[in-house]
Design a protein around this motif. Structure first.
Motif, mmCIF file in Angstrom:
data_model
loop_
_atom_site.group_PDB
_atom_site.id
_atom_site.type_symbol
_atom_site.label_atom_id
_atom_site.label_comp_id
_atom_site.label_asym_id
_atom_site.label_seq_id
_atom_site.Cartn_x
_atom_site.Cartn_y
_atom_site.Cartn_z
ATOM 1 N N GLY A 129 0.792 -1.222 0.000
ATOM 2 C CA GLY A 129 0.000 0.000 0.000
ATOM 3 C C GLY A 129 0.827 1.275 0.000
ATOM 4 N N ASP A 130 2.139 1.160 -0.227
ATOM 5 C CA ASP A 130 3.023 2.320 -0.259
ATOM 6 C C ASP A 130 3.239 2.781 -1.699
ATOM 7 O OD1 ASP A 130 3.487 2.254 2.546
ATOM 8 O OD2 ASP A 130 4.937 0.632 2.247
ATOM 9 N N VAL A 131 3.280 4.103 -1.900
ATOM 10 C CA VAL A 131 3.525 4.647 -3.236
ATOM 11 C C VAL A 131 4.965 4.342 -3.631
ATOM 12 C CG1 VAL A 131 3.666 6.745 -4.631
ATOM 13 C CG2 VAL A 131 1.804 6.462 -2.994
ATOM 14 N N THR A 132 5.134 3.773 -4.825
ATOM 15 C CA THR A 132 6.484 3.514 -5.334
ATOM 16 C C THR A 132 6.892 4.542 -6.378
ATOM 17 O OG1 THR A 132 5.633 1.984 -6.995
ATOM 18 C CG2 THR A 132 6.413 1.030 -4.931
ATOM 19 N N GLU A 133 5.917 5.083 -7.089
ATOM 20 C CA GLU A 133 6.240 6.026 -8.156
ATOM 21 C C GLU A 133 5.093 7.018 -8.326
ATOM 22 O OE1 GLU A 133 7.398 6.045 -12.928
ATOM 23 O OE2 GLU A 133 7.128 4.146 -11.905
ATOM 24 N N TYR A 134 5.478 8.251 -8.622
ATOM 25 C CA TYR A 134 4.534 9.320 -8.924
ATOM 26 C C TYR A 134 5.028 9.930 -10.235
ATOM 27 C CZ TYR A 134 2.535 14.046 -8.620
ATOM 28 O OH TYR A 134 1.891 15.227 -8.876
ATOM 29 N N ALA A 135 4.166 10.015 -11.225
ATOM 30 C CA ALA A 135 4.597 10.512 -12.536
ATOM 31 C C ALA A 135 3.594 11.518 -13.084
ATOM 32 C CB ALA A 135 4.749 9.358 -13.519
ATOM 33 N N VAL A 136 4.127 12.493 -13.814
ATOM 34 C CA VAL A 136 3.296 13.496 -14.473
ATOM 35 C C VAL A 136 3.678 13.497 -15.947
ATOM 36 C CG1 VAL A 136 2.636 15.919 -14.580
ATOM 37 C CG2 VAL A 136 3.206 14.885 -12.367
ATOM 38 N N ASP A 137 2.700 13.223 -16.802
ATOM 39 C CA ASP A 137 2.916 13.132 -18.245
ATOM 40 C C ASP A 137 2.158 14.245 -18.956
ATOM 41 O OD1 ASP A 137 4.142 10.764 -17.511
ATOM 42 O OD2 ASP A 137 2.562 9.480 -18.319
ATOM 43 N N TYR A 138 2.886 15.091 -19.676
ATOM 44 C CA TYR A 138 2.283 16.117 -20.528
ATOM 45 C C TYR A 138 2.191 15.546 -21.930
ATOM 46 C CZ TYR A 138 2.756 19.563 -16.865
ATOM 47 O OH TYR A 138 2.630 20.251 -15.684
ATOM 48 N N LEU A 139 0.967 15.387 -22.439
ATOM 49 C CA LEU A 139 0.783 14.871 -23.785
ATOM 50 C C LEU A 139 1.068 15.963 -24.798
ATOM 51 C CD1 LEU A 139 -0.623 12.686 -22.087
ATOM 52 C CD2 LEU A 139 -2.198 12.416 -23.997
ATOM 53 N N GLY A 140 1.618 15.540 -25.931
ATOM 54 C CA GLY A 140 1.876 16.480 -27.004
ATOM 55 C C GLY A 140 0.591 17.185 -27.406
ATOM 56 N N VAL A 141 0.701 18.450 -27.756
ATOM 57 C CA VAL A 141 -0.464 19.246 -28.132
ATOM 58 C C VAL A 141 -1.164 18.577 -29.320
ATOM 59 C CG1 VAL A 141 -1.221 21.501 -28.975
ATOM 60 C CG2 VAL A 141 0.602 21.345 -27.254
ATOM 61 N N GLY A 142 -2.470 18.397 -29.188
ATOM 62 C CA GLY A 142 -3.257 17.788 -30.249
ATOM 63 C C GLY A 142 -3.244 16.269 -30.232
ATOM 64 N N ARG A 143 -2.566 15.656 -29.268
ATOM 65 C CA ARG A 143 -2.519 14.193 -29.178
ATOM 66 C C ARG A 143 -3.753 13.673 -28.466
ATOM 67 N NH1 ARG A 143 1.543 10.985 -31.443
ATOM 68 N NH2 ARG A 143 3.196 12.381 -32.088
ATOM 69 N N ASP A 144 -4.176 12.483 -28.855
ATOM 70 C CA ASP A 144 -5.304 11.812 -28.220
ATOM 71 C C ASP A 144 -4.814 10.944 -27.079
ATOM 72 O OD1 ASP A 144 -7.031 12.867 -30.118
ATOM 73 O OD2 ASP A 144 -6.910 11.108 -31.407
ATOM 74 N N LEU A 145 -5.665 10.764 -26.088
ATOM 75 C CA LEU A 145 -5.426 9.831 -25.011
ATOM 76 C C LEU A 145 -6.425 8.700 -25.167
ATOM 77 C CD1 LEU A 145 -4.028 9.125 -22.322
ATOM 78 C CD2 LEU A 145 -5.810 10.471 -21.180
ATOM 79 N N SER A 146 -5.930 7.488 -25.340
ATOM 80 C CA SER A 146 -6.849 6.363 -25.510
ATOM 81 C C SER A 146 -6.318 5.148 -24.772
ATOM 82 C CB SER A 146 -7.021 6.033 -27.000
ATOM 83 O OG SER A 146 -5.814 5.547 -27.526
ATOM 84 N N ALA A 147 -7.226 4.260 -24.454
ATOM 85 C CA ALA A 147 -6.881 2.990 -23.805
ATOM 86 C C ALA A 147 -7.790 1.921 -24.373
ATOM 87 C CB ALA A 147 -7.053 3.093 -22.303
ATOM 88 N N GLU A 148 -7.264 0.736 -24.499
ATOM 89 C CA GLU A 148 -8.049 -0.382 -25.032
ATOM 90 C C GLU A 148 -7.919 -1.552 -24.076
ATOM 91 O OE1 GLU A 148 -7.771 -3.185 -28.972
ATOM 92 O OE2 GLU A 148 -7.419 -1.040 -29.203
ATOM 93 N N TYR A 149 -9.074 -2.150 -23.711
ATOM 94 C CA TYR A 149 -9.100 -3.218 -22.730
ATOM 95 C C TYR A 149 -9.977 -4.365 -23.217
ATOM 96 C CZ TYR A 149 -7.680 0.645 -19.698
ATOM 97 O OH TYR A 149 -7.052 1.724 -19.160
ATOM 98 N N ASP A 150 -9.584 -5.591 -22.882
ATOM 99 C CA ASP A 150 -10.466 -6.730 -23.067
ATOM 100 C C ASP A 150 -11.435 -6.745 -21.909
ATOM 101 O OD1 ASP A 150 -9.280 -7.658 -25.410
ATOM 102 O OD2 ASP A 150 -7.792 -8.827 -24.298
ATOM 103 N N LEU A 151 -12.693 -6.991 -22.162
ATOM 104 C CA LEU A 151 -13.713 -7.002 -21.129
ATOM 105 C C LEU A 151 -14.159 -8.420 -20.772
ATOM 106 C CD1 LEU A 151 -15.852 -3.953 -22.282
ATOM 107 C CD2 LEU A 151 -14.110 -4.034 -20.505
ATOM 108 N N ASP A 152 -13.379 -9.396 -21.139
ATOM 109 C CA ASP A 152 -13.719 -10.794 -20.804
ATOM 110 C C ASP A 152 -13.669 -11.038 -19.321
ATOM 111 O OD1 ASP A 152 -13.895 -11.249 -23.499
ATOM 112 O OD2 ASP A 152 -11.847 -12.007 -23.657
#
Length: 158
Positions: A135-158
């Motif tokens: 339950g301890d934080v190992t990493e904290y990250a901040v990501d700035y996406l390139g201007v005009g870039r899409d954020l998407s994720a794809e998952y199997d729902l099985d």
């Protein structure tokens, strides 16, 4: 992607490690990691690129004590198992939970040149917290996406 047998990169994507160092943790980083403000923290900054240009600029923060177990964290060479894979290998701390928060923020001056964007330009920002099996934080990250870039994720729902 890494645990599924991949490299952590998408097709036609490459990564440049811009910096890797021990640095004083700013207030928001110290809060996220559960350390004192100003305490030594690992700061790794990377730039992800593809055929269209800059995909994202990512800055990861970890407790400075992890650099003792994994000195590669403060070198600019690519980590073959990514950050959480190296931490697990060296310390046994396995990332088991992640929270992503997505916001729109202005590009800060210290990221603008790396992102090929003007300071102040609004862009998507994804903030990640990773927790280990204790339950301890190992990493904290901040990501700035390139201007005009899409954020998407794809998952199997099985």
């Amino acid at each position: 992607m890494l645990r599924a047998g991949g490299t952590g990169l998408r097709e036609n994507e490459r990564v440049e490690t811009v910096s890797a160092e021990l640095a004083a943790a700013p207030d928001h980083v110290a809060d996220a990691l559960g350390i004192e403000e100003g305490a030594q923290a690992v700061r790794r900054q990377r730039r992800y690129l593809d055929d269209k240009g800059v995909v994202a600029v990512s800055t990861s923060w970890l407790a400075g004590s992890l650099a003792e177990a994994a000195p590669e964290l403060i070198r600019t060479e690519r980590l073959p198992k990514m950050t959480f894979g190296l931490i697990e290998e060296r310390t046994g701390r396995r990332a088991v939970r992640r929270r992503d928060t997505v916001t729109i923020q202005p590009v800060p001056e210290d990221v603008a040149e790396l992102l090929d964007a003007e300071p102040g330009t609004p862009t998507l920002v994804m903030t990640n917290h990773y927790w280990d099996q204790n339950g301890d934080v190992t990493e904290y990250a901040v990501d700035y996406l390139g201007v005009g870039r899409d954020l998407s994720a794809e998952y199997d729902l099985d």
